[in-house]
Design a protein around this motif. Sequence first.
Motif, PDB file in Angstrom:
ATOM      1  N   TYR A  25       1.035  -1.161   0.203  1.00  0.00           N
ATOM      2  CA  TYR A  25       0.095  -0.197   0.407  1.00  0.00           C
ATOM      3  C   TYR A  25       1.008   1.260  -0.358  1.00  0.00           C
ATOM      4  O   TYR A  25       0.786   2.206  -0.597  1.00  0.00           O
ATOM      5  N   SER A  29       0.308   3.812  -2.836  1.00  0.00           N
ATOM      6  CA  SER A  29      -0.149   5.254  -2.783  1.00  0.00           C
ATOM      7  C   SER A  29       0.861   6.620  -2.189  1.00  0.00           C
ATOM      8  O   SER A  29       0.551   7.280  -3.543  1.00  0.00           O
ATOM      9  N   ASP A 106      -6.776  -4.588   4.875  1.00  0.00           N
ATOM     10  CA  ASP A 106      -7.860  -3.290   4.078  1.00  0.00           C
ATOM     11  C   ASP A 106      -7.635  -4.139   2.780  1.00  0.00           C
ATOM     12  O   ASP A 106      -9.264  -3.344   1.658  1.00  0.00           O
ATOM     13  N   VAL A 263      -4.090  -0.246   8.717  1.00  0.00           N
ATOM     14  CA  VAL A 263      -3.807   1.091   8.336  1.00  0.00           C
ATOM     15  C   VAL A 263      -2.658   1.160   8.290  1.00  0.00           C
ATOM     16  O   VAL A 263      -2.122   0.271   8.881  1.00  0.00           O
ATOM     17  N   TRP A 267      -1.353   5.913   4.903  1.00  0.00           N
ATOM     18  CA  TRP A 267      -2.820   6.333   5.072  1.00  0.00           C
ATOM     19  C   TRP A 267      -2.686   7.002   6.941  1.00  0.00           C
ATOM     20  O   TRP A 267      -3.498   8.320   6.544  1.00  0.00           O
ATOM     21  N   ARG A 271      -4.690  10.456   6.643  1.00  0.00           N
ATOM     22  CA  ARG A 271      -5.494  10.530   6.262  1.00  0.00           C
ATOM     23  C   ARG A 271      -5.989  10.451   8.100  1.00  0.00           C
ATOM     24  O   ARG A 271      -6.490  11.284   8.992  1.00  0.00           O
ATOM     25  N   ARG A 278     -10.018   3.738   7.679  1.00  0.00           N
ATOM     26  CA  ARG A 278      -9.648   3.030   6.233  1.00  0.00           C
ATOM     27  C   ARG A 278     -10.566   1.387   5.767  1.00  0.00           C
ATOM     28  O   ARG A 278     -10.414   1.227   4.480  1.00  0.00           O
ATOM     29  N   TRP A 281     -13.118   3.418   3.236  1.00  0.00           N
ATOM     30  CA  TRP A 281     -12.435   4.033   1.942  1.00  0.00           C
ATOM     31  C   TRP A 281     -12.111   2.740   0.792  1.00  0.00           C
ATOM     32  O   TRP A 281     -11.976   2.671   0.287  1.00  0.00           O
ATOM     33  N   TYR A 334      -5.095  13.287  -0.558  1.00  0.00           N
ATOM     34  CA  TYR A 334      -3.616  12.494   1.010  1.00  0.00           C
ATOM     35  C   TYR A 334      -2.978  13.854   0.419  1.00  0.00           C
ATOM     36  O   TYR A 334      -2.474  14.362  -0.153  1.00  0.00           O
TER      37      TYR A 334
END
Length: 335
Positions: A25, A29, A106, A263, A267, A271, A278, A281, A334
Motif C-alpha cells: 500500500y 499510494s 484493508d 492502517v 494512510w 488520512r 480505512r 474507504w 492525500y
Amino acid sequence: MTTFVILLLGFLFGAIIAYANLNKYNVISGMAMLRDFTVAKAILTAIGLGSVLLALEMHFGLTIYHIKPFIATGIMLGGFIFGVGMAILGYCPGTMVISLGQGSLDALAGLVGGLLGGWIFTQLYPSLQGVLGPNWGALSISGLIESPVLFTVVVILFAATLLFIAFKLNTKSENPKDKKWLYAGIALAVLNGIVFLKAGQNRPIGASTSFPYMADSLTCSTANEYFAKIKTPGNWEMIFLLGALLAGFVIAKLRGEFKFTVVHSNWQQYRSSSKASRTIWAFFAGLILIFGARMAGGCTSGHVISGGMQLAVSSLVFGAFVFAGLLLTGKYFYR
C-alpha cells in the motif's frame, strides 16, 4: 494439470511482485503522491522489454497478439475511475490479492468492494453498451505499420524510451542502488512472454475479470449475457490469483513479515489512524476500482502491462487515463 499450471504461473507472478514490494500500500499510494516510483519503474521495464520479446515471438510464429478493442468512453472514463480507486485503495486487482496473503486486511475490504463492483457492472452491462462506445476496434501500432522493418525500429525505440524513463526515475529514488524493481520488471516481461506462447496459455495475464466472475458465481447470478462472455477468462484469472495469494503468504512467512494490518503508515500520516475509516474507504475504492476496470475491459496487469507490451492503442490510452486519475487523487485526497 492445467489448473496446476495456472496456479504455478499465478504463484510466480505473486512472488515477483512481492519480491520487489510492488504490492505494498505505501509503495502504490506513494506513487500517487509522486514520492515512490518503484511500481512505475518496474512497469515501464516490463512493458519495454516485453514489447521486444513479444515482437520476437510474433516474428517466429510462436504467439499471436490479443488486442483489447478501443471502446473509447469505457477506456478513458473507466481508466480514470480505475486510477482514482487505485490511489485510494493502494492496490490494483492483482496486488490486492497478494497483499491479502501477507495479512493486509484493508485489502480484504477492497476485495469485497471489488466483488460488489463486479456484480453491479454485470447487472448494468446491458444498459451500458450504448454509453461505453464508440468501439473503434482492436487498434495496435503493429496493425497500423505495414512494414516489418519499420515496426521493428518502432518497437526498439519504444522499449529504449521506456527503459530510459525508468532509469531516469531511479535517479530520484532514495536508494538508487536497489535494483529489485529492475529484476521484477524483467521477470514480469518474461512471465508474460511465456503465458502468451501458443504452446503456453495463449492469452495475456489479467486479474480484474475474476471479480465479476466470482461475484456472479457466489450470488448464483450466472444467467446473464456478461457472465457468458467472461466465464472462461474469469475462471482462468481466479485460479491465477489464488496462486498469487499463496505466493504473497509464502514470501511474507519466509521474510518473517506476515502481519495483520488495517492502517498503513501513509494512510495514518495523510488520512487518519482510524481502522473503520480505512476499511470503509478501502471498500469504496475496491468497488470503483473493479467497476472502472470492467468499463475499460482490463486492469494494470491485463491492460497496462500485457496490452502495453502489444503496443495496443486501447491499453496505451487506458494507461494515460489511469495515471491521470492516480495523480489527481494523490494530490487532492492525500493532504
